[in-house]
Design an enzyme around this catalytic site. Structure first.
Site, PDB file in Angstrom:
ATOM      1  N   ASP A 173       0.855  -1.182   0.000  1.00 22.96           N
ATOM      2  CA  ASP A 173       0.000   0.000   0.000  1.00 22.96           C
ATOM      3  C   ASP A 173       0.894   1.236   0.000  1.00 22.96           C
ATOM      4  O   ASP A 173       2.085   1.159   0.300  1.00 22.96           O
ATOM      5  CB  ASP A 173      -0.922  -0.031   1.217  1.00 22.96           C
ATOM      6  CG  ASP A 173      -2.126   0.881   1.046  1.00 22.96           C
ATOM      7  OD1 ASP A 173      -2.218   1.537  -0.001  1.00 22.96           O
ATOM      8  OD2 ASP A 173      -2.960   0.942   1.972  1.00 22.96           O
ATOM      9  N   ASP A 227      -3.417   7.298  -3.942  1.00 19.50           N
ATOM     10  CA  ASP A 227      -4.719   7.827  -4.342  1.00 19.50           C
ATOM     11  C   ASP A 227      -5.264   8.758  -3.264  1.00 19.50           C
ATOM     12  O   ASP A 227      -4.687   8.906  -2.187  1.00 19.50           O
ATOM     13  CB  ASP A 227      -5.698   6.682  -4.599  1.00 19.50           C
ATOM     14  CG  ASP A 227      -5.825   5.736  -3.410  1.00 19.50           C
ATOM     15  OD1 ASP A 227      -4.781   5.312  -2.885  1.00 19.50           O
ATOM     16  OD2 ASP A 227      -6.958   5.419  -2.994  1.00 19.50           O
ATOM     17  N   GLY A 275     -11.821   3.654  -0.072  1.00 19.93           N
ATOM     18  CA  GLY A 275     -12.707   4.534   0.673  1.00 19.93           C
ATOM     19  C   GLY A 275     -13.871   3.830   1.336  1.00 19.93           C
ATOM     20  O   GLY A 275     -14.917   4.453   1.573  1.00 19.93           O
TER      21      GLY A 275
END
Length: 625
Positions: free
Chosen positions: A86, A121, A184
């Site tokens: 990540d 992101d 999200g």
């Protein structure tokens, strides 16, 4: 990504990385590089194929950064299988801006040898305004475009908060990446907003590239795995196994329990017959953390194993129905799922029977197809007769009285099936004769259904045996096979003639083959649908407009397929978007010249995306004629 088995949007597939293949669906345990206490052998013994770790934590810790740059991330966390990293997006969401930019963190992930690299992101929160979420979607796409995606597997998260149109737009744009996480969603998971998650997953999945893995970021609790997989999620990551262990919580597929409140570990647990909960409470913190983490991971992978088995036997939808009653939030999510049109991605039929519980079952995909067909069936304006249970006993041969009425009139005949009425000709077609019913009927639902039928055709009346004509004007068996044909191929045309010869099973009386001039046109399958011969394919090719029910391939592939060999995705040049998985298709060139007949492995909407694997399992090639 290669697909092997599917049920609707769920699939068992294979995704290849530099450090090995990943069979999906699966879970990547989150490995904290500062707290790595499970060996690769222990992880793999539970079923772990791949893990995820955080490149931001590695980069901002000098000792970890130095070791990772020198020896690689696999040596750093002592795992030799695929590793996803990540980027620090979640840390940015929790703590505010981080000190590294997108290009810098992506290049760092490449340098340390990550198999799946995530861009930095912009995390979209459920409470974000539409304009905030939209800005995040476009900034995330801009960041994808600014990195080199050709030399690595790049994960491009789909964002958009709770706004459906933004999720759709993001899914389409981010499909340029080779790996598609849905981002999200952690705040929604933590607050049990599963209905919102259903909308997010569906909008992300059906608008992205089907050939690429879909990953639900942070979706680590097994309670929602089955729902997510049914809607198209391939991979999850989970830190829950260790978070719960730190809080002395014991994970099960349906929820968690406190270690102090359980009497014993279940038989499947790696702790069973080795430690009692009381003994583990008294153990030192490090020992307890490791052992509870092992148990929690086992619970997670037990659920993944069950889901894979359900996909293989075509009972995942049924499993989700069962799971929906485990928690009110899951039931709400189930109802939300039923509001979406996911029929185009679902198989023509399933290997397993369909379970009827109550009138809610009528929202099931297969029954909705039946109800849609019934609407078109009675829209011809002809008189329509309703035959109740006592007159028509499902599972037994249709009575001679009803057959006589049917063959001497041109009326529509509907028979009562549970709470609704369906065309009598579909008496053996899935799911009509493949249903296991609770027997719990809703007469109020039946009444409203009949009123709905009358709004389509006002000439509806109840059947009685005195209704008949003077002479036979049609044959039940021939009209039956043409009705099945129309239902299966979404056409108003007839394929079969009254002069065609029908071969029935001596043991059951069920239709087996339909012949014309000693040539088999089609065979009726056990699910009541038709399998075409190559001769039947030629007849079909002449009556159905192009490109309906067709998969178009290159000339080289066509020559290969005409000999009876399967169609591979990479040779497809076009197809009918409305093809259902498992349904019969014609394999042609772009001009409509027939090469073969077979059944599609995926829907027409998915077919153009895949590059690896079999698209059509061919029954017969034209060279056999």
């Amino acid at each position: 990504m290669q697909m092997f088995f599917k049920e609707g949007l769920a699939r068992i597939g294979k995704f290849t990385t530099p450090h090995g293949d990943i069979e999906t669906p699966t879970v990547m345990p989150v490995i904290n590089p500062n707290l790595n206490f499970l060996s690769k052998e222990e992880l793999k013994s539970i079923g772990v194929q791949a893990v995820i770790t955080n490149s931001y934590i590695i980069k901002r810790t000098a000792s970890l950064e130095q070791e990772a740059l020198k020896n690689g991330v696999h040596r750093l966390i002592n795992f030799d299988g695929p590793i996803m990293t990540d980027s620090g997006t979640f840390q940015s969401y929790v703590y505010g801006d981080i000190e590294y930019g997108n290009r810098e963190i992506v290049e760092f992930q490449k340098k340390i040898g990550s198999d799946i690299i995530t861009i930095l992101d912009i995390f979209t929160k459920p409470q974000d305004s539409y304009d905030q979420a939209k800005a995040a979607v476009y900034e995330t796409y801009r960041r994808l475009k600014e990195v080199n995606t050709e030399d690595s597997i790049i994960a491009g998260p789909i964002q958009g908060s709770i706004y459906p149109d933004l999720r759709v737009e993001s899914a389409k744009m981010m499909s340029e990446a080779s790996y598609l996480p849905i981002g999200g969603v952690v705040p929604l998971l933590e607050s049990y907003r599963y209905s919102d998650l259903v909308n997010i997953i569906i909008n992300s999945k059906v608008n992205s590239d089907f050939s690429k893995p879909v990953h639900l970021f942070g979706g680590g609790h097994p309670m929602f795995f089955a729902f997510s997989v049914l809607l198209g999620v391939d991979i999850f990551d989970s830190a829950s196994y260790i978070k719960y262990a730190k809080d002395n919580r014991v994970l099960y597929t349906e929820g968690t329990r406190n270690l102090k409140e359980i009497r014993d570990f279940p038989e499947w647990s790696p702790l069973f017959n080795k430690y009692s909960p009381a003994e583990l409470i008294k153990a030192d913190e490090k020992t307890r953390l490791k052992l509870l983490s092992m148990h929690n991971l086992k619970a997670i992978f037990n659920e993944i194993t069950e889901i894979k088995e359900r996909i293989y036997e075509n009972t995942l939808y049924q499993y989700v129905e069962e799971k929906s009653m485990a928690h009110p939030a899951l039931y709400s999510a189930y109802l939300e799922m039923l509001n979406h049109n996911i029929k185009p991605y679902w198989n023509l039929s399933l290997k397993s029977p369909l379970y009827f519980f109550n009138s809610m079952t009528y929202k099931n995909i297969f029954i909705r197809r039946l109800m849609d067909f019934t609407e078109s069936y009675i829209s011809n304006g002809k008189k329509t007769l309703l035959i109740n249970y006592k007159q028509w006993r499902h599972g037994f041969p249709v009575s001679s009285e009803i057959i006589n009425s049917y063959e001497t009139t041109d009326y529509n005949f509907l028979v009562q099936w549970n709470d609704i009425f369906i065309p009598i000709e579909l008496e053996n077609t899935y799911p009509v004769s493949q249903m296991v019913s609770s027997g719990i009927l809703d007469h109020g639902y039946t009444e409203s259904y009949v009123n709905w039928l009358k709004s389509i055709n006002s000439s509806i009346q109840s059947y009685n045996s005195s209704i008949c004509g003077d002479s036979r004007i049609r044959r039940y068996t021939h009209t039956k096979i043409n009705t099945v044909f129309k239902f299966q191929f979404h056409t108003e045309k007839d394929l079969f003639k009254e002069s065609d010869f029908i071969v029935k099973s001596r043991a059951t009386g069920h239709i087996r083959n339909i012949k014309r001039d000693d040539k088999i046109i089609a065979t009726m399958r056990n699910d009541g649908f038709l399998t075409l011969s190559i001769y039947g394919g030629l007849l079909l090719n002449n009556i159905i407009p192009f490109p309906h029910s067709r998969v178009m391939v290159s000339p080289d592939s066509g020559e290969f397929n005409s000999q009876g060999y399967n169609v591979f995705f990479k040779f497809i040049e076009g197809c009918d978007n409305d093809i259902l998985p498992g349904n019969e298709v014609m394999v042609t060139d772009l001009q409509g010249n027939l090469f073969a007949v077979g059944h599609a492995t995926v829907s027409g909407k998915e077919m153009k995306y895949y590059r690896d694997g079999i698209a059509v399992k061919v029954h017969e090639g034209i060279n056999k004629l």
